[in-house]
Design a protein around this motif. Structure first.
Motif, PDB file in Angstrom:
ATOM      1  N   LEU A 184       0.808  -1.217   0.000  1.00  0.00           N
ATOM      2  CA  LEU A 184       0.000   0.000   0.000  1.00  0.00           C
ATOM      3  C   LEU A 184       0.844   1.271   0.000  1.00  0.00           C
ATOM      4  O   LEU A 184       0.613   2.182  -0.777  1.00  0.00           O
ATOM      5  CB  LEU A 184      -0.951   0.001   1.193  1.00  0.00           C
ATOM      6  CG  LEU A 184      -1.965   1.140   1.249  1.00  0.00           C
ATOM      7  CD1 LEU A 184      -2.852   1.126   0.015  1.00  0.00           C
ATOM      8  CD2 LEU A 184      -2.815   1.028   2.514  1.00  0.00           C
ATOM      9  N   SER A 185       1.817   1.330   0.879  1.00  0.00           N
ATOM     10  CA  SER A 185       2.574   2.569   0.978  1.00  0.00           C
ATOM     11  C   SER A 185       3.912   2.333   1.669  1.00  0.00           C
ATOM     12  O   SER A 185       3.965   1.772   2.766  1.00  0.00           O
ATOM     13  CB  SER A 185       1.790   3.614   1.763  1.00  0.00           C
ATOM     14  OG  SER A 185       2.564   4.766   1.986  1.00  0.00           O
ATOM     15  N   ASP A 186       4.994   2.775   1.022  1.00  0.00           N
ATOM     16  CA  ASP A 186       6.311   2.730   1.653  1.00  0.00           C
ATOM     17  C   ASP A 186       6.806   4.142   1.946  1.00  0.00           C
ATOM     18  O   ASP A 186       7.996   4.364   2.186  1.00  0.00           O
ATOM     19  CB  ASP A 186       7.310   1.985   0.770  1.00  0.00           C
ATOM     20  CG  ASP A 186       7.564   2.693  -0.559  1.00  0.00           C
ATOM     21  OD1 ASP A 186       6.846   3.667  -0.855  1.00  0.00           O
ATOM     22  OD2 ASP A 186       8.478   2.259  -1.282  1.00  0.00           O
ATOM     23  N   ALA A 187       5.869   5.104   1.946  1.00  0.00           N
ATOM     24  CA  ALA A 187       6.251   6.513   2.125  1.00  0.00           C
ATOM     25  C   ALA A 187       6.936   6.754   3.461  1.00  0.00           C
ATOM     26  O   ALA A 187       7.788   7.641   3.571  1.00  0.00           O
ATOM     27  CB  ALA A 187       5.018   7.409   1.998  1.00  0.00           C
ATOM     28  N   ILE A 188       6.592   5.968   4.474  1.00  0.00           N
ATOM     29  CA  ILE A 188       7.201   6.165   5.789  1.00  0.00           C
ATOM     30  C   ILE A 188       8.704   5.927   5.739  1.00  0.00           C
ATOM     31  O   ILE A 188       9.459   6.492   6.525  1.00  0.00           O
ATOM     32  CB  ILE A 188       6.527   5.251   6.842  1.00  0.00           C
ATOM     33  CG1 ILE A 188       6.960   5.661   8.255  1.00  0.00           C
ATOM     34  CG2 ILE A 188       6.824   3.777   6.564  1.00  0.00           C
ATOM     35  CD1 ILE A 188       6.212   4.940   9.353  1.00  0.00           C
ATOM     36  N   LEU A 189       9.141   5.096   4.811  1.00  0.00           N
ATOM     37  CA  LEU A 189      10.565   4.787   4.701  1.00  0.00           C
ATOM     38  C   LEU A 189      11.367   5.969   4.167  1.00  0.00           C
ATOM     39  O   LEU A 189      12.598   5.978   4.260  1.00  0.00           O
ATOM     40  CB  LEU A 189      10.768   3.579   3.787  1.00  0.00           C
ATOM     41  CG  LEU A 189      10.074   2.284   4.212  1.00  0.00           C
ATOM     42  CD1 LEU A 189      10.349   1.183   3.199  1.00  0.00           C
ATOM     43  CD2 LEU A 189      10.522   1.856   5.609  1.00  0.00           C
ATOM     44  N   HIS A 190      10.694   6.950   3.596  1.00  0.00           N
ATOM     45  CA  HIS A 190      11.371   8.101   2.999  1.00  0.00           C
ATOM     46  C   HIS A 190      11.400   9.318   3.919  1.00  0.00           C
ATOM     47  O   HIS A 190      11.880  10.385   3.517  1.00  0.00           O
ATOM     48  CB  HIS A 190      10.704   8.469   1.675  1.00  0.00           C
ATOM     49  CG  HIS A 190      10.691   7.336   0.691  1.00  0.00           C
ATOM     50  ND1 HIS A 190      11.812   6.891   0.033  1.00  0.00           N
ATOM     51  CD2 HIS A 190       9.679   6.528   0.275  1.00  0.00           C
ATOM     52  CE1 HIS A 190      11.505   5.881  -0.760  1.00  0.00           C
ATOM     53  NE2 HIS A 190      10.220   5.639  -0.622  1.00  0.00           N
ATOM     54  N   LEU A 191      10.894   9.168   5.142  1.00  0.00           N
ATOM     55  CA  LEU A 191      10.941  10.269   6.096  1.00  0.00           C
ATOM     56  C   LEU A 191      12.307  10.330   6.766  1.00  0.00           C
ATOM     57  O   LEU A 191      12.990   9.308   6.912  1.00  0.00           O
ATOM     58  CB  LEU A 191       9.850  10.095   7.151  1.00  0.00           C
ATOM     59  CG  LEU A 191       8.395  10.102   6.662  1.00  0.00           C
ATOM     60  CD1 LEU A 191       7.455   9.852   7.825  1.00  0.00           C
ATOM     61  CD2 LEU A 191       8.053  11.407   5.962  1.00  0.00           C
ATOM     62  N   SER A 192      12.681  11.510   7.208  1.00  0.00           N
ATOM     63  CA  SER A 192      13.950  11.670   7.918  1.00  0.00           C
ATOM     64  C   SER A 192      13.821  11.115   9.338  1.00  0.00           C
ATOM     65  O   SER A 192      12.708  10.868   9.836  1.00  0.00           O
ATOM     66  CB  SER A 192      14.340  13.141   7.976  1.00  0.00           C
ATOM     67  OG  SER A 192      13.441  13.857   8.822  1.00  0.00           O
ATOM     68  N   ALA A 193      14.965  10.926   9.995  1.00  0.00           N
ATOM     69  CA  ALA A 193      14.954  10.427  11.374  1.00  0.00           C
ATOM     70  C   ALA A 193      14.173  11.364  12.288  1.00  0.00           C
ATOM     71  O   ALA A 193      13.429  10.923  13.173  1.00  0.00           O
ATOM     72  CB  ALA A 193      16.387  10.255  11.869  1.00  0.00           C
ATOM     73  N   SER A 194      14.338  12.675  12.083  1.00  0.00           N
ATOM     74  CA  SER A 194      13.624  13.661  12.898  1.00  0.00           C
ATOM     75  C   SER A 194      12.121  13.568  12.671  1.00  0.00           C
ATOM     76  O   SER A 194      11.332  13.632  13.627  1.00  0.00           O
ATOM     77  CB  SER A 194      14.115  15.065  12.562  1.00  0.00           C
ATOM     78  OG  SER A 194      13.373  16.043  13.261  1.00  0.00           O
ATOM     79  N   THR A 309       1.629   8.094   8.969  1.00  0.00           N
ATOM     80  CA  THR A 309       2.636   8.997   9.538  1.00  0.00           C
ATOM     81  C   THR A 309       3.062  10.074   8.541  1.00  0.00           C
ATOM     82  O   THR A 309       3.156  11.257   8.915  1.00  0.00           O
ATOM     83  CB  THR A 309       3.853   8.208  10.042  1.00  0.00           C
ATOM     84  OG1 THR A 309       3.466   7.416  11.178  1.00  0.00           O
ATOM     85  CG2 THR A 309       4.975   9.147  10.467  1.00  0.00           C
ATOM     86  N   PRO A 310       3.307   9.748   7.263  1.00  0.00           N
ATOM     87  CA  PRO A 310       3.641  10.829   6.316  1.00  0.00           C
ATOM     88  C   PRO A 310       2.533  11.878   6.207  1.00  0.00           C
ATOM     89  O   PRO A 310       2.825  13.076   6.046  1.00  0.00           O
ATOM     90  CB  PRO A 310       3.824  10.080   4.985  1.00  0.00           C
ATOM     91  CG  PRO A 310       4.233   8.700   5.390  1.00  0.00           C
ATOM     92  CD  PRO A 310       3.441   8.413   6.638  1.00  0.00           C
ATOM     93  N   HIS A 311       1.276  11.439   6.279  1.00  0.00           N
ATOM     94  CA  HIS A 311       0.160  12.384   6.228  1.00  0.00           C
ATOM     95  C   HIS A 311       0.189  13.319   7.430  1.00  0.00           C
ATOM     96  O   HIS A 311       0.009  14.543   7.306  1.00  0.00           O
ATOM     97  CB  HIS A 311      -1.148  11.596   6.189  1.00  0.00           C
ATOM     98  CG  HIS A 311      -2.379  12.430   6.022  1.00  0.00           C
ATOM     99  ND1 HIS A 311      -2.452  13.533   5.188  1.00  0.00           N
ATOM    100  CD2 HIS A 311      -3.623  12.324   6.602  1.00  0.00           C
ATOM    101  CE1 HIS A 311      -3.650  14.057   5.243  1.00  0.00           C
ATOM    102  NE2 HIS A 311      -4.373  13.356   6.101  1.00  0.00           N
ATOM    103  N   VAL A 312       0.439  12.771   8.601  1.00  0.00           N
ATOM    104  CA  VAL A 312       0.493  13.572   9.832  1.00  0.00           C
ATOM    105  C   VAL A 312       1.696  14.513   9.790  1.00  0.00           C
ATOM    106  O   VAL A 312       1.602  15.676  10.233  1.00  0.00           O
ATOM    107  CB  VAL A 312       0.543  12.655  11.067  1.00  0.00           C
ATOM    108  CG1 VAL A 312       0.813  13.463  12.336  1.00  0.00           C
ATOM    109  CG2 VAL A 312      -0.771  11.891  11.202  1.00  0.00           C
ATOM    110  N   VAL A 313       2.813  14.046   9.270  1.00  0.00           N
ATOM    111  CA  VAL A 313       3.993  14.897   9.119  1.00  0.00           C
ATOM    112  C   VAL A 313       3.659  16.120   8.249  1.00  0.00           C
ATOM    113  O   VAL A 313       4.058  17.249   8.557  1.00  0.00           O
ATOM    114  CB  VAL A 313       5.156  14.096   8.490  1.00  0.00           C
ATOM    115  CG1 VAL A 313       6.271  15.023   8.017  1.00  0.00           C
ATOM    116  CG2 VAL A 313       5.713  13.099   9.503  1.00  0.00           C
ATOM    117  N   GLY A 314       2.876  15.890   7.190  1.00  0.00           N
ATOM    118  CA  GLY A 314       2.472  17.001   6.338  1.00  0.00           C
ATOM    119  C   GLY A 314       1.493  17.940   7.022  1.00  0.00           C
ATOM    120  O   GLY A 314       1.605  19.172   6.886  1.00  0.00           O
TER     121      GLY A 314
END
Length: 319
Positions: A184-194, A309-314
């Motif tokens: 479904l989504s590997d977008a979380i793997l592209h977020l920074s450590a922070s 998590t990527p959605h919340v980060v945005g």
């Protein structure tokens, strides 16, 4: 096998076929972006759903059977309570939709706008309102009402086999996490450590309040034992749990309900996307007798923390 002689199973299979026909036949007129792609993804996930149900059965095959129906009141009272809870939930959906639409924002449903599908812009204020409304309306108030009348065990909020519950949670969580990241989504793997350090707990907490706990309390703690008592059928209970979960997403931000084609495709997609996962949650509760198991095994972490998590980060502009 008795399962394949179940009328409920074949009615469900027929409903899946009808939903697919509606979506693919009307997708071009529905006004829903990527409707056919969403349906294809949901169909593929039904295979995963079937495999997970098999794994859950195998992991729980040696534990004592749970009589979920015995936790419900006598059938007449159970019927009244089911009708009352469903009417209350429907009213909550309508009021939530209006609270979102009137100020020009997204309707409040069981998923925050932009969850899993879609790319809607959501403000932090809207996210807080969504989580607060759902937690109070679908989790806190129903829990307060029913907890005064029933024990924690009758509401399936207590474990009878913690070791096996933990095994089920870990295995299902790992399998579904791999499915989410791989499919479904590997977008979380592209977020920074922070971003991960701040975004993961933010997504976990937001969706725990806004979707996970409301689902657990309303559907799997309160309604599922009553479905079991009323139907006297495990397959029917599993399907009803799945359908209830699906319909609680009726006013998703991507649904189009202003035209017959849009409504038909929207309902078809809701059934295809959410009935299967709702059935997995039903099986987890029926086999363990513990509504908390689905929270950790198949909801709070996977899919929501992993996928959203990527959605919340945005939303919160996390750097």
């Amino acid at each position: 096998m008795s399962l394949f002689r179940s009328k409920t199973l074949w009615i469900t299979v027929g409903a899946v076929v009808v939903a697919n026909v509606a979506v693919f036949g009307l997708a071009s007129r529905a006004g829903i972006a990527d409707a056919a792609k969403m349906a294809a993804s949901a169909d593929a996930n039904l295979v995963v759903v079937a495999l997970l149900i098999g794994v859950i059965w195998w992991l729980t095959r040696k534990r004592a059977a749970v009589d979920l129906a015995a936790r419900a009141p006598e059938r007449r009272r159970a019927g009244r309570e089911v009708a009352g809870v469903l009417a209350y939930a429907a009213a909550g959906q309508v009021v939530g939709a209006l609270l979102g639409w009137l100020p020009g924002e997204h309707p409040i449903s069981f998923h925050l706008a932009g969850t899993l599908y879609g790319h809607q812009h959501v403000t932090p204020y809207e996210a807080y309102v969504w989580a607060g409304y759902n937690f109070v309306v679908y989790a806190l108030l129903p829990w307060l009402y029913f907890r005064q009348r029933y024990t924690a065990e009758q509401l399936s909020l207590r474990s009878s086999n913690r070791r096996n519950d933990l095994l089920v949670i870990v295995v299902v969580m790992v399998l579904e996490s791999l499915n989410e990241i791989g499919g479904l989504s590997d977008a979380i793997l592209h977020l920074s450590a922070s971003q991960l350090l701040k975004g993961v707990p933010a997504a976990f907490g937001l969706y725990l309040l806004g979707s996970v706990l409301p689902t657990m309390v309303l559907v799997y703690s309160i309604l599922l034992p009553r479905y079991r008592a009323l139907t006297r059928s495990v397959p029917a209970t599993v399907v009803l749990g799945g359908l209830t979960y699906a319909l609680l997403h009726f006013f998703e931000a991507w649904t189009v309900l202003t035209s017959p084609a849009g409504a038909a495709v929207s309902i078809g997609l809701l059934l295809l996307q959410y009935t299967g996962p709702g059935m997995v949650k039903s099986v987890l509760t029926l086999r363990t007798g513990n509504a908390w198991v689905h929270v950790w095994a198949y909801h709070a972490v996977a899919p929501h923390t992993i996928v959203d998590t990527p959605h919340v980060v945005g939303i919160f502009n996390i750097r």
